[in-house]
Design an enzyme around this catalytic site. Structure first.
Site, PDB file in Angstrom:
ATOM      1  N   ARG A  43     -20.620  18.933  -8.544  1.00  0.00           N
ATOM      2  CA  ARG A  43     -20.947  19.753  -9.497  1.00  0.00           C
ATOM      3  C   ARG A  43     -19.795  20.703  -9.925  1.00  0.00           C
ATOM      4  O   ARG A  43     -19.041  21.084  -8.749  1.00  0.00           O
ATOM      5  CB  ARG A  43     -22.254  20.551  -9.100  1.00  0.00           C
ATOM      6  CG  ARG A  43     -23.417  19.984  -9.050  1.00  0.00           C
ATOM      7  CD  ARG A  43     -23.939  19.606 -10.389  1.00  0.00           C
ATOM      8  NE  ARG A  43     -25.319  19.120 -10.407  1.00  0.00           N
ATOM      9  CZ  ARG A  43     -25.501  17.681 -10.534  1.00  0.00           C
ATOM     10  NH1 ARG A  43     -24.240  16.831 -10.580  1.00  0.00           N
ATOM     11  NH2 ARG A  43     -26.444  17.303 -10.603  1.00  0.00           N
ATOM     12  N   HIS A  87     -18.289  13.808 -17.207  1.00  0.00           N
ATOM     13  CA  HIS A  87     -19.530  13.560 -16.107  1.00  0.00           C
ATOM     14  C   HIS A  87     -19.861  11.959 -16.458  1.00  0.00           C
ATOM     15  O   HIS A  87     -21.313  11.643 -16.786  1.00  0.00           O
ATOM     16  CB  HIS A  87     -20.463  14.565 -16.505  1.00  0.00           C
ATOM     17  CG  HIS A  87     -21.483  14.858 -15.197  1.00  0.00           C
ATOM     18  ND1 HIS A  87     -22.381  15.858 -15.159  1.00  0.00           N
ATOM     19  CD2 HIS A  87     -21.552  13.824 -14.097  1.00  0.00           C
ATOM     20  CE1 HIS A  87     -22.740  15.617 -13.932  1.00  0.00           C
ATOM     21  NE2 HIS A  87     -22.386  14.727 -13.393  1.00  0.00           N
ATOM     22  N   GLU A  90     -20.017  22.229 -19.053  1.00  0.00           N
ATOM     23  CA  GLU A  90     -19.934  20.800 -19.690  1.00  0.00           C
ATOM     24  C   GLU A  90     -20.216  20.851 -21.169  1.00  0.00           C
ATOM     25  O   GLU A  90     -21.515  21.044 -21.355  1.00  0.00           O
ATOM     26  CB  GLU A  90     -20.590  19.658 -18.641  1.00  0.00           C
ATOM     27  CG  GLU A  90     -20.062  19.711 -17.405  1.00  0.00           C
ATOM     28  CD  GLU A  90     -20.701  18.635 -16.413  1.00  0.00           C
ATOM     29  OE1 GLU A  90     -21.845  18.235 -17.092  1.00  0.00           O
ATOM     30  OE2 GLU A  90     -20.288  18.565 -15.341  1.00  0.00           O
TER      31      GLU A  90
END
Length: 342
Positions: A261, A309, A290
């Site tokens: 994370r 991601h 993000e």
């Protein structure tokens, strides 16, 4: 006979479900939802994310949903408070669930469940992908070519290394994903360091007696590793736990990799360190926000390499996620909830 009939009625019940942001998961329309559609009356909202609490609550309530499915989209407390009493289950289609106010949901009688282990190998392979690319300076060479700079083909300009006998330090390495990283790193000839406050692996861990796996304090891991991989969960203890102090303990030739994370790293302090070239590079598959803000220095630093991601985004991984989410819902319909986190 009566018990069998009751069980049949339970299995035949098709509750209404809504996937709030299905495009985050099925962005290429390549996934099969047929099994989920068979056991629920499913509404698929084809957006990547939802941010407005009133819009979320309105959509949920107008669909008369009993089950809500989300993928990494924040469901504000104010939205949960407006959900009708029909809502009984929220399914996070992923491992992390800090996007859902799970304790408050419980007070409204809403269970929250997640998928703990759907992407273990995929994320582990993402770590090793970064390791392999850094060791051969693939990112740097590709950047030069994209900029029209072919000088590397005449005079080679980047240090490159074999990864055999290099040390990979795994922060949170005794967990499922960290162990999977070790599963790949060890056959490549790497040595594995795992940080642990207890100074040992959990009893019965598969690498408990492996002489190429060592458990060390965090500071020693940072100072000794050629690659540092963050594989711990985000919580109040780990938030911003890797910052200026920790990065400055690392070798100047070392690389930092985050597939966990983004907020585990203090991003502002990382940026300052990378501007000073304290370490050789950072590979960030996750960022604190993000995507990062348009004016973030992360976009332009030549020793920071970003991916959006993608550790969980491989096709097989995403289909597994759909299937395991369906398993959770099927168990709920059958009266036997699983993976409930509140």
């Amino acid at each position: 006979m009566a018990m069998a009939a009751a069980a049949t009625r339970i299995l035949m019940r098709r509750p209404t479900a809504i996937f709030l942001n299905a495009s985050r998961l099925d962005y290429d329309k390549a996934l099969d939802f047929s099994r989920l559609q068979k056991i629920t009356n499913l509404t698929v909202n084809s957006v990547d994310a939802m941010t407005d609490a009133d819009e979320i609550a309105s959509l949920v309530n107008s669909s008369n949903a009993e089950i809500i499915i989300t993928k990494e989209t924040e469901v504000p407390l104010s939205a949960v408070q407006k959900f009708s009493s029909n809502v009984k289950l929220m399914c996070e289609a992923g491992t992390g669930y800090n996007n859902i106010p799970s304790a408050d949901a419980r007070t409204k009688g809403i269970l929250v469940c997640n998928i703990p282990t759907y992407s273990t190998e995929s994320v582990a392979h993402m770590v090793i992908t970064y390791v392999m690319n850094f060791s051969a300076a693939i990112f740097q060479q590709a950047k030069m070519l994209h900029e029209g700079n072919q000088s590397n083909f005449r005079v080679f300009q980047h240090p490159i290394y074999e990864i055999s006998n290099k040390k990979i330090g795994l922060i949170g390495g005794s967990g499922t994903i960290g162990t999977a990283v070790a599963d790949v790193a060890l056959p490549l000839g790497m040595e594995v360091l795992i940080s642990s406050r207890s100074g040992r692996l959990p009893k019965g861990h598969k690498y408990e007696n492996n002489d190429r796996v060592k458990v060390v304090p965090l500071d020693e891991l940072l100072a000794s590793s050629d690659f540092v991989s963050i594989n711990c969960p985000l919580n109040s203890e780990t938030r911003h736990s890797i910052g200026d102090r920790e990065i400055r303990l690392m070798k100047p030739t070392a690389f930092l990799i985050n597939t966990a994370r983004g907020a585990i790293i203090n991003e502002a302090e990382l940026i300052n360190c990378m501007k000073e070239k304290v370490i050789a590079g950072a590979g960030l598959d996750t960022q604190e926000v993000e995507p990062p803000a348009a004016d973030s220095d992360l976009w332009t630093l030549d020793n920071v390499f970003l991916t959006p991601h993608i550790g969980w985004r491989r096709l097989e991984t995403r289909q597994r996620l759909v299937d395991m989410t369906t398993d959770n819902i099927e168990s709920y319909i059958g009266g036997k909830t699983k993976n409930v986190i509140n």
